[in-house]
Design a protein around this motif. Structure first.
Motif, PDB file in Angstrom:
ATOM      1  N   HIS A  74     102.278   9.258  52.351  1.00  0.00           N
ATOM      2  CA  HIS A  74     100.958   9.817  52.632  1.00  0.00           C
ATOM      3  C   HIS A  74      99.960   8.802  53.182  1.00  0.00           C
ATOM      4  O   HIS A  74      99.106   9.163  53.985  1.00  0.00           O
ATOM      5  N   LEU A  75     100.064   7.542  52.757  1.00  0.00           N
ATOM      6  CA  LEU A  75      99.062   6.533  53.122  1.00  0.00           C
ATOM      7  C   LEU A  75      99.584   5.439  54.038  1.00  0.00           C
ATOM      8  O   LEU A  75      98.805   4.629  54.517  1.00  0.00           O
ATOM      9  N   GLY A  76     100.870   5.337  54.216  1.00  0.00           N
ATOM     10  CA  GLY A  76     101.457   4.243  54.980  1.00  0.00           C
ATOM     11  C   GLY A  76     101.969   3.154  54.049  1.00  0.00           C
ATOM     12  O   GLY A  76     101.643   3.133  52.859  1.00  0.00           O
ATOM     13  N   ARG A  77     102.758   2.239  54.614  1.00  0.00           N
ATOM     14  CA  ARG A  77     103.415   1.213  53.796  1.00  0.00           C
ATOM     15  C   ARG A  77     102.422   0.281  53.097  1.00  0.00           C
ATOM     16  O   ARG A  77     102.531   0.029  51.911  1.00  0.00           O
ATOM     17  N   THR A  78     101.463  -0.239  53.830  1.00  0.00           N
ATOM     18  CA  THR A  78     100.563  -1.237  53.261  1.00  0.00           C
ATOM     19  C   THR A  78      99.666  -0.632  52.185  1.00  0.00           C
ATOM     20  O   THR A  78      99.586  -1.151  51.064  1.00  0.00           O
ATOM     21  N   ARG A  79      98.981   0.446  52.517  1.00  0.00           N
ATOM     22  CA  ARG A  79      98.084   1.049  51.530  1.00  0.00           C
ATOM     23  C   ARG A  79      98.862   1.645  50.361  1.00  0.00           C
ATOM     24  O   ARG A  79      98.411   1.572  49.211  1.00  0.00           O
ATOM     25  N   GLY A  80     100.024   2.214  50.626  1.00  0.00           N
ATOM     26  CA  GLY A  80     100.847   2.745  49.540  1.00  0.00           C
ATOM     27  C   GLY A  80     101.308   1.646  48.596  1.00  0.00           C
ATOM     28  O   GLY A  80     101.275   1.813  47.373  1.00  0.00           O
ATOM     29  N   LEU A  81     101.723   0.507  49.158  1.00  0.00           N
ATOM     30  CA  LEU A  81     102.149  -0.629  48.348  1.00  0.00           C
ATOM     31  C   LEU A  81     100.980  -1.178  47.527  1.00  0.00           C
ATOM     32  O   LEU A  81     101.127  -1.450  46.332  1.00  0.00           O
ATOM     33  N   LEU A  82      99.817  -1.344  48.146  1.00  0.00           N
ATOM     34  CA  LEU A  82      98.659  -1.880  47.430  1.00  0.00           C
ATOM     35  C   LEU A  82      98.208  -0.955  46.305  1.00  0.00           C
ATOM     36  O   LEU A  82      97.929  -1.413  45.190  1.00  0.00           O
ATOM     37  N   LEU A  83      98.160   0.350  46.560  1.00  0.00           N
ATOM     38  CA  LEU A  83      97.736   1.283  45.520  1.00  0.00           C
ATOM     39  C   LEU A  83      98.749   1.344  44.381  1.00  0.00           C
ATOM     40  O   LEU A  83      98.373   1.353  43.207  1.00  0.00           O
ATOM     41  N   THR A  84     100.027   1.326  44.708  1.00  0.00           N
ATOM     42  CA  THR A  84     101.050   1.316  43.665  1.00  0.00           C
ATOM     43  C   THR A  84     100.955   0.047  42.824  1.00  0.00           C
ATOM     44  O   THR A  84     101.060   0.096  41.595  1.00  0.00           O
ATOM     45  N   SER A  85     100.731  -1.088  43.472  1.00  0.00           N
ATOM     46  CA  SER A  85     100.589  -2.354  42.745  1.00  0.00           C
ATOM     47  C   SER A  85      99.366  -2.345  41.846  1.00  0.00           C
ATOM     48  O   SER A  85      99.403  -2.868  40.728  1.00  0.00           O
ATOM     49  N   LEU A  86      98.279  -1.756  42.308  1.00  0.00           N
ATOM     50  CA  LEU A  86      97.080  -1.658  41.470  1.00  0.00           C
ATOM     51  C   LEU A  86      97.324  -0.756  40.263  1.00  0.00           C
ATOM     52  O   LEU A  86      96.887  -1.060  39.152  1.00  0.00           O
ATOM     53  N   LEU A  87      98.024   0.358  40.461  1.00  0.00           N
ATOM     54  CA  LEU A  87      98.353   1.237  39.332  1.00  0.00           C
ATOM     55  C   LEU A  87      99.276   0.527  38.346  1.00  0.00           C
ATOM     56  O   LEU A  87      99.114   0.640  37.131  1.00  0.00           O
ATOM     57  N   PHE A  88     100.255  -0.218  38.873  1.00  0.00           N
ATOM     58  CA  PHE A  88     101.158  -1.005  38.036  1.00  0.00           C
ATOM     59  C   PHE A  88     100.358  -2.020  37.218  1.00  0.00           C
ATOM     60  O   PHE A  88     100.586  -2.209  36.022  1.00  0.00           O
ATOM     61  N   THR A  89      99.395  -2.667  37.863  1.00  0.00           N
ATOM     62  CA  THR A  89      98.544  -3.652  37.191  1.00  0.00           C
ATOM     63  C   THR A  89      97.712  -3.003  36.096  1.00  0.00           C
ATOM     64  O   THR A  89      97.599  -3.534  34.990  1.00  0.00           O
ATOM     65  N   PHE A  90      97.132  -1.855  36.392  1.00  0.00           N
ATOM     66  CA  PHE A  90      96.284  -1.155  35.425  1.00  0.00           C
ATOM     67  C   PHE A  90      97.051  -0.847  34.142  1.00  0.00           C
ATOM     68  O   PHE A  90      96.527  -1.000  33.048  1.00  0.00           O
ATOM     69  N   VAL A  91      98.293  -0.443  34.273  1.00  0.00           N
ATOM     70  CA  VAL A  91      99.115  -0.118  33.103  1.00  0.00           C
ATOM     71  C   VAL A  91      99.449  -1.375  32.296  1.00  0.00           C
ATOM     72  O   VAL A  91      99.691  -1.293  31.098  1.00  0.00           O
ATOM     73  N   HIS A  92      99.447  -2.538  32.936  1.00  0.00           N
ATOM     74  CA  HIS A  92      99.843  -3.779  32.270  1.00  0.00           C
ATOM     75  C   HIS A  92      98.664  -4.632  31.801  1.00  0.00           C
ATOM     76  O   HIS A  92      98.852  -5.798  31.451  1.00  0.00           O
ATOM     77  N   ILE A  93      97.456  -4.099  31.777  1.00  0.00           N
ATOM     78  CA  ILE A  93      96.307  -4.851  31.277  1.00  0.00           C
ATOM     79  C   ILE A  93      96.476  -5.024  29.772  1.00  0.00           C
ATOM     80  O   ILE A  93      96.650  -4.041  29.054  1.00  0.00           O
TER      81      ILE A  93
END
Length: 176
Positions: A74-93
Motif C-alpha cells: 500500500h505504501l511502497g518499500r521504503t515507507r512500508g519498511l519504516l512504518l513496520t520498523s516503528l511498530l516493531f520498536t513501539f512493541v519493544h519499548i
C-alpha cells in the motif's frame, strides 16, 4: 550482528551517563527481574526456547510477514519498511525503565526492526528474519550467560564502557 550489538551497547553506556537514571515503576521492575531469574537448567532451557525459538517466529510472522507485506503493497518499500520498523520498536519499548534508560533499547529495537525488515525484503522469505532474530537473541542470551567466562568490557561484564579498540572497528563494519 555482533558489531551492531556492541555499538548499540556502547551507545547505551554513553546515554546512561548523559541521562541520569531514576527509579521508574520499581514494583514492576522487581517483578520483571523475578520472572527473568534463571536459577536452574530447566529455567535456562525454557528461556532459550521461548526467547530464541518461539518469539522470533511469532514476531517475524506478525511484523515482517503480515504487516510489512501489507504496508509495502500500500505504501511502497521504503515507507512500508519504516512504518513496520516503528511498530516493531513501539512493541519493544521497555516498560520498566526510566525515560533516559529506554533510549538505547528503543534505538536497538528500531535498528533491529530495520535489519529484520530488510532481511525479509531482500530474501522474499519470512525465514530470513526468523533466523536473524533467533541468532541475535541466542547471541544475547549466550553473552549474558557466559559473562563470567567471556567478558566483553562495557557489554556483558557490567563495567563502564567498551574500549574504543573494540567498538570503533564494530562501528566501521556497521557503517560500511
Amino acid at each position: 550482528l555482533l558489531p551492531v550489538s556492541i555499538v548499540l551497547s556502547e551507545v547505551d553506556n554513553w546515554l546512561r551517563e548523559i541521562v541520569p537514571a531514576v527509579e521508574a515503576l520499581p514494583e514492576v521492575a522487581r517483578m520483571t527481574a523475578e520472572l527473568q531469574l534463571v536459577d536452574t537448567l530447566l529455567a535456562a532451557l525454557q528461556l532459550g526456547i521461548v526467547q530464541a525459538g518461539i518469539s522470533p517466529v511469532v514476531e517475524s510472522f506478525l511484523f515482517f510477514g503480515v504487516l510489512l507485506q501489507g504496508l509495502v503493497s500500500h505504501l511502497g518499500r521504503t515507507r512500508g519498511l519504516l512504518l513496520t520498523s516503528l511498530l516493531f520498536t513501539f512493541v519493544h519499548i521497555p516498560l520498566t525503565s526510566a525515560p533516559g534508560q529506554a533510549i538505547a533499547p528503543v534505538l536497538a529495537a528500531l535498528v533491529g526492526g530495520l535489519l529484520l525488515g530488510l532481511a525479509r525484503l531482500a530474501s522474499g522469505s519470512i525465514l530470513a528474519p526468523i533466523l536473524v532474530s533467533a541468532c541475535m537473541t541466542a547471541f544475547a542470551i549466550t553473552a549474558l550467560a557466559l559473562a563470567d567466562r567471556f567478558a566483553i568490557p562495557g557489554y556483558n561484564d557490567g563495567s563502564g564502557h567498551t574500549p574504543p579498540e573494540l567498538w570503533l572497528p564494530c562501528l566501521a563494519s556497521v557503517v560500511l
